[in-house]
Motif scaffolding. Sequence first.
Motif, PDB file in Angstrom:
ATOM      1  N   LEU A  68       0.620  -1.549  -0.146  1.00 36.43           N
ATOM      2  CA  LEU A  68       0.419   0.211   0.338  1.00 36.43           C
ATOM      3  C   LEU A  68       0.810   1.413  -0.110  1.00 36.43           C
ATOM      4  CD1 LEU A  68      -2.877  -0.422   2.448  1.00 36.43           C
ATOM      5  CD2 LEU A  68      -3.295  -1.424   0.069  1.00 36.43           C
ATOM      6  N   LEU A  69       2.309   0.731   0.204  1.00 35.65           N
ATOM      7  CA  LEU A  69       2.654   2.056   0.491  1.00 35.65           C
ATOM      8  C   LEU A  69       2.883   3.134  -0.808  1.00 35.65           C
ATOM      9  CD1 LEU A  69       6.075   0.431   3.028  1.00 35.65           C
ATOM     10  CD2 LEU A  69       4.685   2.082   3.322  1.00 35.65           C
ATOM     11  N   PRO A  70       2.808   2.594  -2.220  1.00 40.29           N
ATOM     12  CA  PRO A  70       2.662   3.924  -3.182  1.00 40.29           C
ATOM     13  C   PRO A  70       1.942   4.587  -3.068  1.00 40.29           C
ATOM     14  CG  PRO A  70       3.774   1.349  -3.841  1.00 40.29           C
ATOM     15  CD  PRO A  70       3.140   1.446  -2.481  1.00 40.29           C
ATOM     16  N   TRP A  71       0.837   3.876  -2.886  1.00 38.18           N
ATOM     17  CA  TRP A  71      -0.690   4.859  -2.994  1.00 38.18           C
ATOM     18  C   TRP A  71      -1.129   5.187  -1.523  1.00 38.18           C
ATOM     19  CZ3 TRP A  71       0.030   3.823  -7.630  1.00 38.18           C
ATOM     20  CH2 TRP A  71       0.633   2.184  -8.248  1.00 38.18           C
ATOM     21  N   ARG A  72      -0.397   5.249  -0.626  1.00 39.40           N
ATOM     22  CA  ARG A  72      -0.941   6.134   0.619  1.00 39.40           C
ATOM     23  C   ARG A  72      -1.827   6.814   0.491  1.00 39.40           C
ATOM     24  NH1 ARG A  72       3.643   6.013   4.244  1.00 39.40           N
ATOM     25  NH2 ARG A  72       1.947   7.031   5.500  1.00 39.40           N
ATOM     26  N   ASP A  73      -1.638   7.896  -0.154  1.00 42.15           N
ATOM     27  CA  ASP A  73      -2.485   9.299  -0.864  1.00 42.15           C
ATOM     28  C   ASP A  73      -3.167   8.933  -1.296  1.00 42.15           C
ATOM     29  OD1 ASP A  73      -0.918   8.975  -3.035  1.00 42.15           O
ATOM     30  OD2 ASP A  73      -0.444  11.148  -3.152  1.00 42.15           O
ATOM     31  N   GLN A  74      -3.810   8.169  -1.933  1.00 40.95           N
ATOM     32  CA  GLN A  74      -4.987   7.161  -2.749  1.00 40.95           C
ATOM     33  C   GLN A  74      -5.830   6.376  -2.578  1.00 40.95           C
ATOM     34  OE1 GLN A  74      -4.559   5.364  -6.966  1.00 40.95           O
ATOM     35  NE2 GLN A  74      -5.009   4.116  -6.134  1.00 40.95           N
ATOM     36  N   ILE A  75      -5.053   5.570  -1.210  1.00 39.63           N
ATOM     37  CA  ILE A  75      -6.417   4.500  -0.732  1.00 39.63           C
ATOM     38  C   ILE A  75      -6.945   5.774   0.451  1.00 39.63           C
ATOM     39  CG2 ILE A  75      -7.300   2.680   0.624  1.00 39.63           C
ATOM     40  CD1 ILE A  75      -5.052   1.565  -0.727  1.00 39.63           C
ATOM     41  N   GLN A  76      -8.567   5.991   0.700  1.00 36.21           N
ATOM     42  CA  GLN A  76      -8.796   6.912   1.260  1.00 36.21           C
ATOM     43  C   GLN A  76     -10.272   6.354   2.880  1.00 36.21           C
ATOM     44  OE1 GLN A  76     -10.413  10.393  -0.655  1.00 36.21           O
ATOM     45  NE2 GLN A  76      -8.260  10.015  -1.424  1.00 36.21           N
ATOM     46  N   ARG A  77     -10.669   4.989   2.372  1.00 34.04           N
ATOM     47  CA  ARG A  77     -11.441   4.042   3.016  1.00 34.04           C
ATOM     48  C   ARG A  77     -11.162   3.019   3.369  1.00 34.04           C
ATOM     49  NH1 ARG A  77     -17.833   3.393   1.071  1.00 34.04           N
ATOM     50  NH2 ARG A  77     -16.924   2.882  -0.619  1.00 34.04           N
ATOM     51  N   VAL A  78     -11.238   2.069   4.107  1.00 34.94           N
ATOM     52  CA  VAL A  78     -11.158   0.930   4.341  1.00 34.94           C
ATOM     53  C   VAL A  78     -12.033  -0.166   4.800  1.00 34.94           C
ATOM     54  CG1 VAL A  78      -9.194  -0.862   5.311  1.00 34.94           C
ATOM     55  CG2 VAL A  78      -8.535   1.701   4.496  1.00 34.94           C
ATOM     56  N   VAL A  79     -12.293  -1.494   4.027  1.00 39.25           N
ATOM     57  CA  VAL A  79     -13.043  -1.878   4.586  1.00 39.25           C
ATOM     58  C   VAL A  79     -12.993  -3.028   5.159  1.00 39.25           C
ATOM     59  CG1 VAL A  79     -15.288  -3.280   3.885  1.00 39.25           C
ATOM     60  CG2 VAL A  79     -15.049  -1.487   2.204  1.00 39.25           C
ATOM     61  N   LEU A  80     -12.927  -3.421   6.455  1.00 37.66           N
ATOM     62  CA  LEU A  80     -11.800  -4.415   7.032  1.00 37.66           C
ATOM     63  C   LEU A  80     -13.061  -5.089   7.868  1.00 37.66           C
ATOM     64  CD1 LEU A  80      -9.940  -4.436   8.198  1.00 37.66           C
ATOM     65  CD2 LEU A  80      -9.791  -3.323  10.314  1.00 37.66           C
ATOM     66  N   LEU A  81     -12.892  -6.620   7.011  1.00 37.43           N
ATOM     67  CA  LEU A  81     -13.734  -7.279   7.894  1.00 37.43           C
ATOM     68  C   LEU A  81     -12.774  -8.847   8.452  1.00 37.43           C
ATOM     69  CD1 LEU A  81     -15.104  -6.803   4.701  1.00 37.43           C
ATOM     70  CD2 LEU A  81     -16.356  -8.245   4.980  1.00 37.43           C
ATOM     71  N   GLY A  82     -13.722  -9.118   9.753  1.00 31.90           N
ATOM     72  CA  GLY A  82     -12.825 -10.300  10.630  1.00 31.90           C
ATOM     73  C   GLY A  82     -13.862 -11.011  10.914  1.00 31.90           C
ATOM     74  N   PRO A  83     -13.320 -12.264  11.489  1.00 33.65           N
ATOM     75  CA  PRO A  83     -14.128 -13.104  11.743  1.00 33.65           C
ATOM     76  C   PRO A  83     -14.636 -13.118  13.622  1.00 33.65           C
ATOM     77  CG  PRO A  83     -12.665 -14.457  11.821  1.00 33.65           C
ATOM     78  CD  PRO A  83     -12.024 -12.964  10.777  1.00 33.65           C
ATOM     79  N   VAL A  84     -15.511 -13.386  14.494  1.00 34.45           N
ATOM     80  CA  VAL A  84     -15.434 -12.897  15.805  1.00 34.45           C
ATOM     81  C   VAL A  84     -14.546 -14.212  16.052  1.00 34.45           C
ATOM     82  CG1 VAL A  84     -17.790 -11.423  15.466  1.00 34.45           C
ATOM     83  CG2 VAL A  84     -17.914 -14.077  15.853  1.00 34.45           C
ATOM     84  N   HIS A  85     -14.936 -13.707  18.005  1.00 33.62           N
ATOM     85  CA  HIS A  85     -13.420 -14.862  17.982  1.00 33.62           C
ATOM     86  C   HIS A  85     -14.391 -15.111  19.675  1.00 33.62           C
ATOM     87  CE1 HIS A  85     -10.216 -14.368  15.440  1.00 33.62           C
ATOM     88  NE2 HIS A  85      -9.851 -15.240  16.050  1.00 33.62           N
ATOM     89  N   ARG A  86     -15.204 -13.864  20.247  1.00 38.65           N
ATOM     90  CA  ARG A  86     -15.402 -13.952  21.629  1.00 38.65           C
ATOM     91  C   ARG A  86     -17.231 -13.799  21.645  1.00 38.65           C
ATOM     92  NH1 ARG A  86     -12.285 -12.748  25.475  1.00 38.65           N
ATOM     93  NH2 ARG A  86      -9.449 -12.031  24.704  1.00 38.65           N
ATOM     94  N   VAL A  87     -17.613 -12.832  20.770  1.00 38.67           N
ATOM     95  CA  VAL A  87     -18.899 -12.777  21.138  1.00 38.67           C
ATOM     96  C   VAL A  87     -19.627 -13.183  19.827  1.00 38.67           C
ATOM     97  CG1 VAL A  87     -20.926 -11.131  21.444  1.00 38.67           C
ATOM     98  CG2 VAL A  87     -18.746 -10.794  22.331  1.00 38.67           C
TER      99      VAL A  87
END
Length: 275
Positions: A68-87
């Motif tokens: 991502l380093l070369p695109w650090r000013d281009q990416i403005q939104r991150v859709v972050l998905l991960g599994p639940v482990h506790r609840v």
Amino acid sequence: MPQIRPAAVAGAFYPGQPYVLAQEVESMLQQAASNPSPASAHPPKALIVPHAGYVYSGPVAAQAYAQLLPWRDQIQRVVLLGPVHRVPVRGIAWPGVEAFATPLGTVPIDRAALAAIADLPQVVQSPAAHAWEHSLEVQLPFLQAVLDRFSLVPLAVGDASAEEVAEVLERLWGGPETLIVVSSDLSHYHPYGEARRLDAESVQTMLELRPVLDHEQACGATPVNGLLLAARRHGLHPHLLDLRNSGDTAGDRSRVVGYAALSFTEPSHVAPGHA
């Protein structure tokens, strides 16, 4: 309801002191950048990254985040998905807060993006599902290190289908300003040799964009499968950046956890020999 979700696993999964954390992340990124991937010449649309403690999986995750380093000013939104482990949660949960905090600062939640998926029946609000969930939190210091300014769409995936995940991703797909990150480890607690074999098979499934992984192969199988489904529909090209396990990094080899880093690029951004 708290407006900021505080760091829950700082000092456990990664350093809790800002300076130490920044130095550790920078060191891992520098090491990763010294081994560039052929895919690194093109902006990734999506990443798959592991989520164990940094001593175990951080160097593997860094291989993805260095892209991502070369695109650090281009990416403005991150859709972050991960599994639940506790609840446990039925569906795909957003946290009901305004921002996420780490020792490196706060990341604002993209309220407009959440509004765009609010009508989907599988999207629910669950502060409890996020309160102690590490699969999303451990990604944030890396993102804070490699991107300039970005908003976050944090989604904890529970009992859902790959199609339900893909439907959410479709709503949030956007353009080059939007990056999708899926957090998942691979096999758990097999002997070293067996884990290498199993994880190689799982990675091959990902490279073939087949959304058929189960939770024995990847704890984040549901969001990974959803991404693979969406990637196939959008013609993304997968690239394997790193594949190791805890026996390679900081653990013994009798019971290991597998980690992979993959990137996915748009059809016009295909590295030679990596289609």
